[in-house]
Write an enzyme that holds these catalytic residues in place. Structure first.
Site, PDB file in Angstrom:
ATOM      1  CD  GLU A  90       0.803 -12.165  -3.520  1.00 33.40           C
ATOM      2  OE1 GLU A  90      -0.002 -11.238  -3.252  1.00 33.40           O
ATOM      3  OE2 GLU A  90       1.873 -12.317  -2.914  1.00 33.40           O
ATOM      4  CB  CYS A 146       1.311  -1.898  13.950  1.00 30.49           C
ATOM      5  SG  CYS A 146       1.590  -0.151  13.584  1.00 30.49           S
TER       6      CYS A 146
HETATM    7 ZN    ZN Z   1       0.186   0.935  15.162  1.00 28.96          ZN
END
Ligand code: ZN
Ligand code: ADP
Length: 200
Positions: A90, A146
């Site tokens: 992070e 995605c």
């Molecule tokens: Zn996409």
């Protein structure tokens, strides 16, 4: 040709959006260092104690012990100088001082492995990752999937209302999106999976 008398330090950066496997990759590299019997120290920022206070944790729940720090200078204070490999997760929450400190660590012979978000919820470069990429010996960009269309995703889509640069959260608060599906800032609420009326 005997100028290489000991091991030299270097900087490796693993960057990409949330859910792309940065922590998994960091843990994998650190475990390999342990198998090679190297001395390893791992640091994460205090801001990210979502899943554990004293471990780095991936979304698939691989874990590794880590020390929590409030600012990058603490890495130098807490460093055991016998440590050969320094892991930092992070890094995007650590601020610009991390660049100089990583440089100092590498110059003093440490292998520095850094993971962090390369862009923020608006798709802008996330300080200090751009500068770290410039000074690193090795760069890996990880992509997620995605959640809209299944293509490789380089963006972190924020799903909740906030204009703060840092709003710590995980699934439900963020999701991975590709270039085409990413909406900088907030997505249209009607397009969100959890905001749609359920059909039987
Ligand atoms: Zn996409
Ligand atoms: P990061 O540190 O980049 O946020 P992690 O290493 O914590 O990523 O988690 C990676 C894991 O998250 C993957 O191996 C997979 O099991 C899980 N995961 C959840 N959502 C996604 C997604 N949209 N794309 C890819 N992996 C995902």
């Amino acid at each position: 040709m005997d100028f290489i008398t000991g091991h030299i330090g270097w900087i490796e950066v693993v960057c990409g959006p949330m859910f792309s496997g940065k922590s998994e990759e960091l843990i994998r590299r650190l475990r390999r260092a342990l198998i090679a019997r190297k001395r390893v120290q791992v640091f994460k920022p205090v801001i990210d104690v979502r899943y554990s206070a004293d471990e780095i944790v991936s979304h698939a729940d691989t874990r590794m012990k880590s020390e929590v720090i409030a600012k990058p200078q603490e890495i130098l204070q807490r460093l055991d100088w016998r440590t050969q490999v320094v892991g930092i997760d992070e890094a995007n929450f650590m601020g610009p001082e991390l660049v100089d400190i990583s440089q100092q660590l590498a110059d003093s012979g440490k292998q520095v492995i850094i993971a962090g978000l390369d862009t923020d919820y608006m798709g802008r470069p996330f300080i200090p990752i751009p500068d770290l990429l410039c000074i690193a010996e090795s760069i890996t960009k990880t992509l997620a999937i995605c959640l809209r269309c299944g293509n490789p995703a380089k963006h972190t889509q924020r799903l909740v209302e906030s204009t703060d640069l840092i709003a710590v959260g995980g699934m439900g608060m963020y999701e991975a999106r590709c270039r085409r599906c990413f909406e900088p800032g907030l997505p249209k609420q009607e397009l969100l999976e959890f905001a749609r009326p359920k059909r039987d």
